[in-house]
Scaffold this motif. Structure first.
Motif, PDB file in Angstrom:
ATOM      1  N   ALA A  66       0.824  -1.216   0.000  1.00 32.98           N
ATOM      2  CA  ALA A  66       0.000   0.000   0.000  1.00 32.98           C
ATOM      3  C   ALA A  66       0.855   1.261   0.000  1.00 32.98           C
ATOM      4  O   ALA A  66       0.455   2.297  -0.536  1.00 32.98           O
ATOM      5  N   ILE A  67       2.053   1.178   0.596  1.00 34.32           N
ATOM      6  CA  ILE A  67       2.932   2.351   0.594  1.00 34.32           C
ATOM      7  C   ILE A  67       3.241   2.769  -0.844  1.00 34.32           C
ATOM      8  O   ILE A  67       3.183   3.951  -1.197  1.00 34.32           O
ATOM      9  N   GLU A  68       3.533   1.781  -1.673  1.00 33.97           N
ATOM     10  CA  GLU A  68       3.860   2.111  -3.066  1.00 33.97           C
ATOM     11  C   GLU A  68       2.647   2.657  -3.803  1.00 33.97           C
ATOM     12  O   GLU A  68       2.763   3.550  -4.637  1.00 33.97           O
ATOM     13  N   VAL A  69       1.475   2.074  -3.478  1.00 37.86           N
ATOM     14  CA  VAL A  69       0.260   2.567  -4.120  1.00 37.86           C
ATOM     15  C   VAL A  69       0.028   4.031  -3.730  1.00 37.86           C
ATOM     16  O   VAL A  69      -0.265   4.873  -4.584  1.00 37.86           O
ATOM     17  N   CYS A  70       0.197   4.330  -2.435  1.00 37.75           N
ATOM     18  CA  CYS A  70       0.058   5.729  -1.980  1.00 37.75           C
ATOM     19  C   CYS A  70       1.029   6.613  -2.744  1.00 37.75           C
ATOM     20  O   CYS A  70       0.674   7.687  -3.223  1.00 37.75           O
ATOM     21  N   LEU A 151      -1.718   4.096  11.797  1.00 38.73           N
ATOM     22  CA  LEU A 151      -0.520   3.902  12.616  1.00 38.73           C
ATOM     23  C   LEU A 151       0.470   2.936  11.974  1.00 38.73           C
ATOM     24  O   LEU A 151       1.664   2.975  12.261  1.00 38.73           O
ATOM     25  N   ASN A 152      -0.022   2.069  11.076  1.00 36.79           N
ATOM     26  CA  ASN A 152       0.893   1.192  10.334  1.00 36.79           C
ATOM     27  C   ASN A 152       2.022   1.992   9.709  1.00 36.79           C
ATOM     28  O   ASN A 152       3.169   1.565   9.713  1.00 36.79           O
ATOM     29  N   CYS A 153       1.669   3.132   9.135  1.00 38.57           N
ATOM     30  CA  CYS A 153       2.624   3.899   8.331  1.00 38.57           C
ATOM     31  C   CYS A 153       2.972   5.258   8.925  1.00 38.57           C
ATOM     32  O   CYS A 153       3.874   5.929   8.428  1.00 38.57           O
ATOM     33  N   HIS A 154       2.262   5.685   9.968  1.00 42.95           N
ATOM     34  CA  HIS A 154       2.543   6.998  10.574  1.00 42.95           C
ATOM     35  C   HIS A 154       2.717   6.905  12.090  1.00 42.95           C
ATOM     36  O   HIS A 154       2.849   7.928  12.753  1.00 42.95           O
ATOM     37  N   ILE A 158       6.604   1.436  13.898  1.00 43.26           N
ATOM     38  CA  ILE A 158       6.406   0.956  12.530  1.00 43.26           C
ATOM     39  C   ILE A 158       7.279  -0.280  12.300  1.00 43.26           C
ATOM     40  O   ILE A 158       8.451  -0.298  12.675  1.00 43.26           O
ATOM     41  N   LYS A 159       6.675  -1.309  11.696  1.00 40.13           N
ATOM     42  CA  LYS A 159       7.421  -2.553  11.452  1.00 40.13           C
ATOM     43  C   LYS A 159       8.669  -2.254  10.627  1.00 40.13           C
ATOM     44  O   LYS A 159       8.627  -1.453   9.689  1.00 40.13           O
ATOM     45  N   ALA A 163       9.255   0.516   7.703  1.00 38.98           N
ATOM     46  CA  ALA A 163      10.105   1.685   7.950  1.00 38.98           C
ATOM     47  C   ALA A 163      11.183   1.781   6.875  1.00 38.98           C
ATOM     48  O   ALA A 163      11.480   2.875   6.364  1.00 38.98           O
ATOM     49  N   ALA A 164      11.749   0.624   6.485  1.00 35.62           N
ATOM     50  CA  ALA A 164      12.796   0.621   5.459  1.00 35.62           C
ATOM     51  C   ALA A 164      12.237   1.107   4.124  1.00 35.62           C
ATOM     52  O   ALA A 164      12.869   1.905   3.414  1.00 35.62           O
ATOM     53  N   LYS A 165      11.030   0.629   3.790  1.00 32.31           N
ATOM     54  CA  LYS A 165      10.407   1.036   2.528  1.00 32.31           C
ATOM     55  C   LYS A 165      10.119   2.546   2.530  1.00 32.31           C
ATOM     56  O   LYS A 165      10.357   3.244   1.543  1.00 32.31           O
ATOM     57  N   ILE A 166       9.597   3.026   3.654  1.00 32.74           N
ATOM     58  CA  ILE A 166       9.281   4.457   3.760  1.00 32.74           C
ATOM     59  C   ILE A 166      10.560   5.289   3.604  1.00 32.74           C
ATOM     60  O   ILE A 166      10.586   6.261   2.850  1.00 32.74           O
ATOM     61  N   ASN A 167      11.617   4.850   4.280  1.00 32.93           N
ATOM     62  CA  ASN A 167      12.881   5.601   4.182  1.00 32.93           C
ATOM     63  C   ASN A 167      13.456   5.579   2.778  1.00 32.93           C
ATOM     64  O   ASN A 167      14.067   6.559   2.343  1.00 32.93           O
ATOM     65  N   GLN A 168      13.241   4.464   2.090  1.00 29.57           N
ATOM     66  CA  GLN A 168      13.753   4.356   0.726  1.00 29.57           C
ATOM     67  C   GLN A 168      13.001   5.330  -0.197  1.00 29.57           C
ATOM     68  O   GLN A 168      13.612   6.045  -0.994  1.00 29.57           O
ATOM     69  N   LEU A 169      11.675   5.362  -0.048  1.00 29.64           N
ATOM     70  CA  LEU A 169      10.864   6.220  -0.934  1.00 29.64           C
ATOM     71  C   LEU A 169      10.892   7.685  -0.495  1.00 29.64           C
ATOM     72  O   LEU A 169      10.785   8.592  -1.327  1.00 29.64           O
TER      73      LEU A 169
END
Ligand code: HEC
Length: 195
Positions: A66-70, A151-154, A158-159, A163-169
């Motif tokens: 879902a992070i990528e979709v967002c 809360l999953n993503c904010h 965060i798992k 967290a790694a995916k968020i930091n990468q993007l």
């Protein structure tokens, strides 16, 4: 420069200002609602579009997908909602702790409101600002962490793979550490007005 900061409770002042400017009488019954309604509708439309996409993506692939979709869809959805409004309208989101730099405030006034301690979960603001040298309504409405799914993503915990995916993007991400009930940001509308 004529400028007025009007919180919801002070809208009558704004009505005097804008109705004088626009030379069109504002209907007297329930005037606050009349002015705010198109802005509320515009941000509801953006909220519904984003929520629908998030729910679909979470169901299909969980938060990681879902992070990528967002990342791929939030801005195009925002642009579509803006395009569906009257000429010159901009509908967007911002935050005091941004994830996506594309959501950085467009004017000093937008930045001042979102960074103010007075901007709380039930804030709804209408103000006359100059944008690109022309008078605009600036409308802002709080976006809150109103669902545990946020809360999953904010959240504060965060798992690691998320967290790694968020930091990468989003290497500059500031949009974590939130708790249920916190103000996460704001919906924002700019609408040109006649002066
Ligand atoms: C699957 C992960 C995920 C979930 C769940 C999620 N978000 Fe986000 N959020 C993101 C990503 C990625 C962005 C950056 C992309 C964008 O929307 O522009 C973002 C951006 C935002 C923004 C725009 C401001 C900024 O910092 O760029 C707001 C406001 C926001 N989220 C609120 C929420 C709220 C409220 C919820 C719960 C209803 C939520 N989010 C749930 C991943 C998520």
């Amino acid at each position: 420069m004529r400028r007025s900061i009007i919180h919801f409770s002070l809208l009558s002042l704004l009505l005097v200002l804008t109705s004088a400017c626009e030379k069109t009488p504002v209907p007297s019954e329930d005037p606050d609602q009349t002015v705010l309604m198109p802005y509320r509708e515009a941000v509801q439309s953006l909220g519904a579009g984003l929520k629908g996409e998030l729910q679909k993506a979470m169901k299909a692939g969980g938060p990681l997908a879902a992070i990528e979709v967002c990342q791929q869809k939030a801005l195009p959805i925002t642009q579509d909602v803006s395009n569906a409004q009257a000429d010159g309208w901009i509908v967007r989101r911002t935050s005091a702790k941004l994830r996506n730099p594309a959501n950085t405030p467009l004017t000093e006034q937008e930045a001042a409101h979102i960074n103010s301690a007075d901007f709380t979960a039930d804030s709804e603001i209408l103000e006359v600002v100059q944008k690109d040298g022309k008078p605009h309504h600036l409308y802002m409405k709080a976006i809150n962490v109103n669902n545990p799914v946020c809360l999953n993503c904010h959240g504060a915990d965060i798992k690691p793979e998320l967290a790694a995916k968020i930091n990468q993007l989003y290497p500059m991400d500031k949009a974590t550490g939130y708790q249920l009930g916190d103000v996460r940001g704001a919906f924002v509308v700019y609408a040109p007005i006649e002066e």
